[in-house]
Design a protein around this motif. Structure first.
Motif, PDB file in Angstrom:
ATOM      1  N   ILE A 115       5.312   8.193  -9.387  1.00 49.96           N
ATOM      2  CA  ILE A 115       6.889   7.214  -9.831  1.00 49.96           C
ATOM      3  C   ILE A 115       8.083   7.471  -8.624  1.00 49.96           C
ATOM      4  O   ILE A 115       8.355   6.650  -8.417  1.00 49.96           O
ATOM      5  CB  ILE A 115       7.124   8.213 -10.925  1.00 49.96           C
ATOM      6  N   ARG A 116       7.781   8.814  -7.723  1.00 50.32           N
ATOM      7  CA  ARG A 116       9.226   8.618  -6.502  1.00 50.32           C
ATOM      8  C   ARG A 116       8.713   7.559  -5.655  1.00 50.32           C
ATOM      9  O   ARG A 116       9.851   7.006  -5.524  1.00 50.32           O
ATOM     10  CB  ARG A 116       9.020   9.979  -6.131  1.00 50.32           C
ATOM     11  N   ARG A 117       7.625   7.034  -5.710  1.00 50.41           N
ATOM     12  CA  ARG A 117       7.164   6.535  -4.434  1.00 50.41           C
ATOM     13  C   ARG A 117       7.801   4.923  -4.684  1.00 50.41           C
ATOM     14  O   ARG A 117       9.019   3.718  -4.151  1.00 50.41           O
ATOM     15  CB  ARG A 117       6.517   6.121  -3.858  1.00 50.41           C
ATOM     16  N   TYR A 118       7.040   4.484  -6.383  1.00 49.11           N
ATOM     17  CA  TYR A 118       7.508   2.898  -6.730  1.00 49.11           C
ATOM     18  C   TYR A 118       7.988   2.611  -8.223  1.00 49.11           C
ATOM     19  O   TYR A 118       8.276   2.151  -8.423  1.00 49.11           O
ATOM     20  CB  TYR A 118       5.913   2.522  -7.345  1.00 49.11           C
ATOM     21  N   GLY A 119       8.099   3.863  -8.659  1.00 48.64           N
ATOM     22  CA  GLY A 119       8.854   4.070 -10.325  1.00 48.64           C
ATOM     23  C   GLY A 119       8.277   3.967 -11.284  1.00 48.64           C
ATOM     24  O   GLY A 119       6.563   4.214 -11.156  1.00 48.64           O
ATOM     25  N   SER A 120       8.326   4.170 -12.070  1.00 44.24           N
ATOM     26  CA  SER A 120       7.827   4.198 -13.583  1.00 44.24           C
ATOM     27  C   SER A 120       6.893   2.951 -14.090  1.00 44.24           C
ATOM     28  O   SER A 120       5.596   2.919 -14.548  1.00 44.24           O
ATOM     29  CB  SER A 120       8.764   3.563 -14.563  1.00 44.24           C
ATOM     30  N   GLY A 121       7.275   1.646 -13.584  1.00 41.20           N
ATOM     31  CA  GLY A 121       6.481   0.424 -14.145  1.00 41.20           C
ATOM     32  C   GLY A 121       6.936  -0.777 -12.965  1.00 41.20           C
ATOM     33  O   GLY A 121       7.071  -0.672 -11.986  1.00 41.20           O
ATOM     34  N   LEU A 122       6.020  -1.932 -13.328  1.00 39.00           N
ATOM     35  CA  LEU A 122       5.961  -2.727 -12.595  1.00 39.00           C
ATOM     36  C   LEU A 122       6.216  -4.207 -13.051  1.00 39.00           C
ATOM     37  O   LEU A 122       6.912  -5.236 -12.567  1.00 39.00           O
ATOM     38  CB  LEU A 122       4.096  -2.907 -11.542  1.00 39.00           C
ATOM     39  N   THR A 123       6.776  -4.440 -14.621  1.00 41.07           N
ATOM     40  CA  THR A 123       7.391  -4.966 -14.928  1.00 41.07           C
ATOM     41  C   THR A 123       7.259  -6.444 -14.698  1.00 41.07           C
ATOM     42  O   THR A 123       7.509  -7.448 -15.038  1.00 41.07           O
ATOM     43  CB  THR A 123       8.384  -4.670 -14.675  1.00 41.07           C
ATOM     44  N   GLY A 124       6.022  -6.603 -14.281  1.00 38.35           N
ATOM     45  CA  GLY A 124       4.568  -7.877 -14.942  1.00 38.35           C
ATOM     46  C   GLY A 124       3.736  -7.857 -14.573  1.00 38.35           C
ATOM     47  O   GLY A 124       2.808  -6.715 -13.889  1.00 38.35           O
ATOM     48  N   SER A 125       2.716  -9.149 -14.251  1.00 38.01           N
ATOM     49  CA  SER A 125       1.302  -8.898 -14.326  1.00 38.01           C
ATOM     50  C   SER A 125       0.882  -8.970 -12.730  1.00 38.01           C
ATOM     51  O   SER A 125       1.563  -9.373 -12.209  1.00 38.01           O
ATOM     52  CB  SER A 125       0.605 -10.406 -14.781  1.00 38.01           C
ATOM     53  N   ARG A 126      -0.854  -8.296 -12.535  1.00 28.05           N
ATOM     54  CA  ARG A 126      -1.275  -8.273 -11.045  1.00 28.05           C
ATOM     55  C   ARG A 126      -1.006  -9.215 -10.647  1.00 28.05           C
ATOM     56  O   ARG A 126      -0.597  -9.700  -9.291  1.00 28.05           O
ATOM     57  CB  ARG A 126      -1.773  -6.952 -11.614  1.00 28.05           C
ATOM     58  N   PHE A 127      -0.952 -10.440 -11.210  1.00 22.73           N
ATOM     59  CA  PHE A 127      -1.877 -12.040 -11.078  1.00 22.73           C
ATOM     60  C   PHE A 127      -0.271 -12.241  -9.969  1.00 22.73           C
ATOM     61  O   PHE A 127      -0.487 -13.061  -9.659  1.00 22.73           O
ATOM     62  CB  PHE A 127      -1.439 -12.984 -12.297  1.00 22.73           C
ATOM     63  N   LEU A 128       0.867 -12.118 -10.332  1.00 20.85           N
ATOM     64  CA  LEU A 128       2.598 -12.432  -9.899  1.00 20.85           C
ATOM     65  C   LEU A 128       3.120 -11.415  -9.285  1.00 20.85           C
ATOM     66  O   LEU A 128       2.898 -11.333  -7.818  1.00 20.85           O
ATOM     67  CB  LEU A 128       3.347 -13.199 -11.126  1.00 20.85           C
ATOM     68  N   ASN A 129       3.844 -10.577  -9.581  1.00 23.61           N
ATOM     69  CA  ASN A 129       4.358  -9.059  -9.174  1.00 23.61           C
ATOM     70  C   ASN A 129       4.328  -7.980  -9.104  1.00 23.61           C
ATOM     71  O   ASN A 129       4.837  -7.191  -8.330  1.00 23.61           O
ATOM     72  CB  ASN A 129       6.291  -9.253  -9.203  1.00 23.61           C
ATOM     73  N   GLY A 130       3.225  -7.628  -9.930  1.00 18.17           N
ATOM     74  CA  GLY A 130       2.759  -6.706 -10.655  1.00 18.17           C
ATOM     75  C   GLY A 130       1.273  -5.647  -9.354  1.00 18.17           C
ATOM     76  O   GLY A 130       1.028  -4.872 -10.089  1.00 18.17           O
ATOM     77  N   ASN A 131       1.277  -6.561  -8.800  1.00 19.61           N
ATOM     78  CA  ASN A 131       0.060  -5.691  -7.921  1.00 19.61           C
ATOM     79  C   ASN A 131       0.632  -5.199  -6.968  1.00 19.61           C
ATOM     80  O   ASN A 131       0.805  -5.400  -5.369  1.00 19.61           O
ATOM     81  CB  ASN A 131      -1.172  -6.659  -7.327  1.00 19.61           C
ATOM     82  N   LEU A 132       0.330  -3.551  -6.671  1.00 21.24           N
ATOM     83  CA  LEU A 132       0.128  -2.657  -5.627  1.00 21.24           C
ATOM     84  C   LEU A 132      -0.842  -2.336  -4.671  1.00 21.24           C
ATOM     85  O   LEU A 132      -1.872  -2.633  -5.460  1.00 21.24           O
ATOM     86  CB  LEU A 132       1.281  -1.429  -5.695  1.00 21.24           C
ATOM     87  N   VAL A 133      -1.216  -2.063  -3.932  1.00 20.76           N
ATOM     88  CA  VAL A 133      -2.336  -1.753  -2.434  1.00 20.76           C
ATOM     89  C   VAL A 133      -2.150  -0.869  -3.539  1.00 20.76           C
ATOM     90  O   VAL A 133      -3.988  -0.325  -3.286  1.00 20.76           O
ATOM     91  CB  VAL A 133      -1.895  -0.864  -1.485  1.00 20.76           C
ATOM     92  N   LEU A 134      -2.034   0.048  -4.582  1.00 15.91           N
ATOM     93  CA  LEU A 134      -2.780   1.555  -5.089  1.00 15.91           C
ATOM     94  C   LEU A 134      -3.725   0.231  -5.825  1.00 15.91           C
ATOM     95  O   LEU A 134      -5.061   1.245  -6.287  1.00 15.91           O
ATOM     96  CB  LEU A 134      -1.965   2.075  -5.295  1.00 15.91           C
ATOM     97  N   HIS A 135      -3.983  -0.526  -6.419  1.00 18.28           N
ATOM     98  CA  HIS A 135      -4.188  -1.590  -7.527  1.00 18.28           C
ATOM     99  C   HIS A 135      -5.858  -1.265  -6.742  1.00 18.28           C
ATOM    100  O   HIS A 135      -7.186  -1.254  -6.881  1.00 18.28           O
ATOM    101  CB  HIS A 135      -3.803  -2.149  -7.703  1.00 18.28           C
ATOM    102  N   ASP A 136      -5.275  -2.473  -5.176  1.00 16.18           N
ATOM    103  CA  ASP A 136      -6.740  -2.409  -4.711  1.00 16.18           C
ATOM    104  C   ASP A 136      -7.684  -1.142  -4.121  1.00 16.18           C
ATOM    105  O   ASP A 136      -8.958  -1.928  -3.710  1.00 16.18           O
ATOM    106  CB  ASP A 136      -6.116  -3.623  -3.335  1.00 16.18           C
ATOM    107  N   GLU A 137      -7.136  -0.635  -3.756  1.00 13.06           N
ATOM    108  CA  GLU A 137      -7.635   0.523  -2.762  1.00 13.06           C
ATOM    109  C   GLU A 137      -8.787   1.266  -4.917  1.00 13.06           C
ATOM    110  O   GLU A 137      -9.524   2.031  -3.897  1.00 13.06           O
ATOM    111  CB  GLU A 137      -6.553   1.666  -2.681  1.00 13.06           C
ATOM    112  N   LEU A 138      -7.933   1.561  -5.549  1.00 18.58           N
ATOM    113  CA  LEU A 138      -8.132   2.010  -6.798  1.00 18.58           C
ATOM    114  C   LEU A 138      -9.801   1.337  -7.122  1.00 18.58           C
ATOM    115  O   LEU A 138     -10.750   1.537  -7.073  1.00 18.58           O
ATOM    116  CB  LEU A 138      -7.778   1.685  -7.778  1.00 18.58           C
ATOM    117  N   GLU A 139     -10.192  -0.044  -7.288  1.00 24.53           N
ATOM    118  CA  GLU A 139     -10.731  -1.197  -7.345  1.00 24.53           C
ATOM    119  C   GLU A 139     -12.201  -0.247  -6.103  1.00 24.53           C
ATOM    120  O   GLU A 139     -13.247  -0.718  -6.126  1.00 24.53           O
ATOM    121  CB  GLU A 139     -10.368  -2.612  -7.097  1.00 24.53           C
TER     122      GLU A 139
END
Length: 418
Positions: free
Chosen positions: A92-116
């Protein structure tokens, strides 16, 4: 004052109905006529949406009263693990509380890819795709994988998300008797050979607590040219040599085409994923509506799930302990005379049968300090109402014995055991 406001609102509603719906049917009528919940509340038998005020995982406080929690899917007891909480706070400190969009467009973080990458490695598949809810995984993946002109074979006790995903797909749905491989083979052998075949099952069935007969199932799938998806929502962290699910439990990972899992049970958070071959995941990533059109899983959730996976791998005692606790409960409930079906996992149903009796038993157990989940149709078949109990690695012996003492007392009172 509040009662007067409600009465005024009721009169306004009555006038509106008279004005606009005198000649036409009103789709809200079923809602206005729904009184079952209000009646149960008036009789003090309403067991849903209870307000939990405090929780230390194994015990919770409701209406100022501490009760033993036997209704949670927190199998490994990780929801208050300090390392998981800190991982979420740091994200939360680094990225904030949310991403306000889908992963397809603006909501894909390196964290998502690493978790996958981490999830795929954990369950033994080439790739994985993270979703914002487990329900959304089944709803979207099933409907993207099959459609009109395909055949979908589904265990009759599969989870509601599988049922809804199957309906959404518009494939021809063929249900087979619960965990009955002979019935499945009879139906799949007689099916149209010109249509694609897809089998979807739970790994651990969420109400029964039994495990799918995967060795026979994979033989049938291969014999009759069917792809196979296993929902490991309740299996991750519990089954498998590393808590890596049903397929690993049987040594059949390479025979299962898709492995689905959720983060809201052993992984102590919320969300879900599917794992499969890389081309399959790539296709799902670009076609699955419940991923493309849903806001991305928040950074804190992703970080906490990742940390939970780390803890599962470095603290194997949790998996061993939850299975020990479950076996202890199963043995003693059976010894008392309770019907717990075929459960061999931390999900232990206490089958009662009649609906009102189930609510009475639930209420008495709650008043004795034990929290259980009453389950009625359509979640279970008619006349198979039950109390769903589930156990954690962090339940201690005195808590398990307390649970058994209360079940014995209430079971005797209601004539469930003799």
């Amino acid at each position: 004052m509040l009662s007067e406001m409600k009465e005024i609102a009721k009169q306004k509603l009555k006038a509106r109905k008279s004005e606009f719906f005198s000649e036409y049917p009103d789709v809200f009528n079923k809602m206005y006529n729904f009184t079952r919940a209000k009646t149960a509340k008036a009789l003090r038998y309403y067991p849903y949406f209870l307000k939990i005020q405090e929780s230390d995982t194994t015990e919770v406080v409701i209406e100022g009263k501490k009760v033993l929690m036997l209704g949670s899917n927190n199998y490994l007891g990780l929801t208050k693990h300090p390392e998981i909480a800190e991982a979420g706070i740091e994200a939360i400190r680094r990225y904030g509380s949310g991403l306000t969009g889908s992963r397809f467009l603006n909501g894909n973080l390196v964290l998502h890819d690493e978790l996958e990458v981490k999830l795929a490695r954990f369950v033994g598949k080439e790739a994985a795709l993270v979703f914002s809810t487990g329900f959304g995984v089944n709803l979207g993946v099933i409907a993207t994988t099959v459609g009109p002109g395909d055949l979908l074979f589904s265990d009759e006790l599969n989870h509601a998300s599988i049922v809804d995903g199957s309906r959404f797909s518009r494939a021809e749905i063929i249900r087979f008797k619960h965990n009955n491989m002979k019935d499945l083979e009879n139906k799949i052998s007689a099916a149209d050979k010109t249509k694609g075949r897809f089998i979807v099952v739970d790994g651990i069935f969420s109400m029964e607590g039994d495990i799918i007969n995967l060795p026979e199932l994979v033989q049938i799938a291969r014999k009759y040219g069917a792809r196979l998806m296993v929902d490991d929502a309740h299996s991750l962290g519990v089954l498998g040599p590393k808590g890596n699910g049903t397929a690993a439990h049987f040594g059949l990972t390479d025979q299962v085409d898709m492995i689905m899992g959720t983060f809201s049970k052993s992984l102590a958070c919320v969300g879900g994923f599917v794992a499969a071959e890389e081309p399959v995941i790539d296709y799902l990533k670009h076609h699955t509506r419940t991923m493309i059109f849903t806001a991305a899983l928040p950074p804190s959730n992703v970080a906490m799930v990742s940390k939970a996976l780390d803890i599962i791998e470095k603290e194997p005692w949790r998996r061993k302990k939850v299975l020990e606790n479950a076996a202890y409960i199963q043995k003693n409930l059976k010894k008392m005379g309770f019907n717990i079906g075929m459960s061999t996992t931390p999900v232990v149903p206490v089958i009662i049968g009649e609906e009102m009796k189930t609510f009475r038993v639930w209420k008495d157990l709650f008043e004795e300090g034990v929290y259980t989940n009453p389950v009625i149709p359509p979640a279970v078949p008619e006349n198979r109402c039950l109390l769903r109990t589930s156990y954690m690695a962090t339940h201690i012996q005195s808590q398990l014995n307390f649970c058994l003492d209360k079940f014995y007392k209430v079971g005797k009172k209601h004539g469930i055991i003799t």
